[in-house]
Design an enzyme around this catalytic site. Structure first.
Site, PDB file in Angstrom:
ATOM      1  N   GLY A  46       0.835  -1.196   0.000  1.00 47.99           N
ATOM      2  CA  GLY A  46       0.000   0.000   0.000  1.00 47.99           C
ATOM      3  C   GLY A  46       0.867   1.243   0.000  1.00 47.99           C
ATOM      4  CD  GLN A  51       3.461   5.955   2.543  1.00 47.03           C
ATOM      5  OE1 GLN A  51       2.506   5.394   2.038  1.00 47.03           O
ATOM      6  NE2 GLN A  51       4.472   5.288   3.085  1.00 47.03           N
ATOM      7  CB  CYS A  95       5.559   2.331   7.344  1.00 46.75           C
ATOM      8  SG  CYS A  95       5.035   3.793   6.449  1.00 46.75           S
ATOM      9  CG  LEU A  96       6.976   1.280   1.348  1.00 42.52           C
ATOM     10  CD1 LEU A  96       6.432   1.572  -0.042  1.00 42.52           C
ATOM     11  CD2 LEU A  96       8.055   0.213   1.293  1.00 42.52           C
ATOM     12  CG  HIS A 137      -0.160   1.291   7.475  1.00 40.25           C
ATOM     13  ND1 HIS A 137       0.832   0.825   8.307  1.00 40.25           N
ATOM     14  CD2 HIS A 137       0.453   2.129   6.599  1.00 40.25           C
ATOM     15  CE1 HIS A 137       1.981   1.377   7.950  1.00 40.25           C
ATOM     16  NE2 HIS A 137       1.790   2.162   6.918  1.00 40.25           N
ATOM     17  CD  GLU A 138      -0.900   2.363   2.864  1.00 38.43           C
ATOM     18  OE1 GLU A 138      -0.480   3.523   2.734  1.00 38.43           O
ATOM     19  OE2 GLU A 138      -0.146   1.405   3.103  1.00 38.43           O
ATOM     20  CG  HIS A 141       0.573   6.926   5.479  1.00 42.98           C
ATOM     21  ND1 HIS A 141       1.740   7.389   6.058  1.00 42.98           N
ATOM     22  CD2 HIS A 141       0.773   5.600   5.267  1.00 42.98           C
ATOM     23  CE1 HIS A 141       2.597   6.390   6.179  1.00 42.98           C
ATOM     24  NE2 HIS A 141       2.042   5.289   5.709  1.00 42.98           N
TER      25      HIS A 141
HETATM   26 ZN    ZN Z   1       2.934   3.443   5.730  1.00 40.77          ZN
END
Ligand code: ZN
Length: 186
Positions: A46, A51, A95-96, A137-138, A141
Site C-alpha cells: 500500500g 508518502q 512502512c516504506l 494504515h494507509e 497516512h
Molecule cells: Zn505506511
C-alpha cells in the site's frame, strides 16, 4: 521516468492532514500510476499520496501482491473513508516511510471502506485481516499518522533514537564526500 522518492520519517510532510481530491483529473491519474509504480517497485502492499509528498486523499493498495511475479490486482482509492469498524486484531506492520522497523499494532479486525475509483464511481469494500489492517494504515497516512504513533511510547522512543543515529551516520558518511566535491569545484 525515474520513480518518485518515498518520504521517510521524520520528514514533516508525513505529518500533514491531506486534502480531499476535488476531481479525478489527468494529473490525479498520473499520480495514481506513479504511486502504483513505486509500491510495486519497493515492494509494498500500500502507499498513500502524502508518502510521495502530495497532500491529497488518495491511496493505492494490493494486498495480494506479496512476491514479485504474483498477479497484480491494484486498487486505487480516491477520498477513502472507513464507515464501519469492528473487532480487534494485532498485526506486525512496517512502512516504506519508516525504514528498518516493524512492530505489532492493534487495529480493528474488520472495516467497511467507502471511496471512489478513478472513474469517479463509488466503491464500498468490506475488508478483514491483512486488507483491513492495510486500509487503516494507509488512511492514517492521510491524517498525518504513522504506525509508530500507535505503539508504546517506549518502543517508539527506541525507534526514534535508532533512526536519528542512522541519519547522523548517513550525514557523517556523506560529509567528507561532499567536502571533496566542493574542493574539486573550487
Ligand atoms: Zn505506511
Amino acid at each position: 521516468m525515474p520513480l518518485r522518492p518515498v518520504l521517510q520519517f521524520p520528514d514533516r510532510r508525513l505529518r500533514e492532514v491531506s486534502k480531499p481530491v476535488e476531481a479525478v483529473t489527468d494529473e490525479i491519474r498520473t499520480l495514481a500510476q506513479d504511486m502504483l509504480d513505486v509500491m510495486y517497485d519497493e515492494p509494498g502492499i500500500g502507499l498513500a499520496a502524502p508518502q510521495l509528498g502530495v497532500p491529497l486523499r488518495l491511496v493505492v493498495v494490493d494486498v495480494g501482491w506479496t512476491e514479485e511475479g504474483a498477479e497484480k490486482s491494484p486498487r486505487v482509492l480516491v477520498n477513502p473513508e472507513i464507515v464501519h469498524a469492528e473487532g480487534r486484531v494485532s498485526w506486525t506492520e512496517g512502512c516504506l516511510s519508516v525504514p528498518d522497523f516493524q512492530a505489532e499494532v492493534e487495529r480493528a479486525a474488520k472495516v467497511r471502506l467507502r471511496a471512489t475509483d478513478l472513474d469517479g464511481k463509488p466503491v464500498e469494500i468490506d475488508a478483514e485481516e491483512l486488507e483491513a489492517v492495510c486500509f487503516q494504515h494507509e488512511l492514517d497516512h492521510l491524517d498525518g499518522v504513522l504506525f509508530i504513533d500507535r505503539i508504546s511510547r517506549l518502543k517508539r522512543s527506541m525507534y526514534v533514537r535508532k533512526r536519528m543515529k542512522q541519519l547522523r551516520q548517513e550525514r557523517d558518511e556523506a560529509g567528507p564526500e561532499r567536502a571533496s566535491e566542493g574542493a574539486g569545484q573550487g
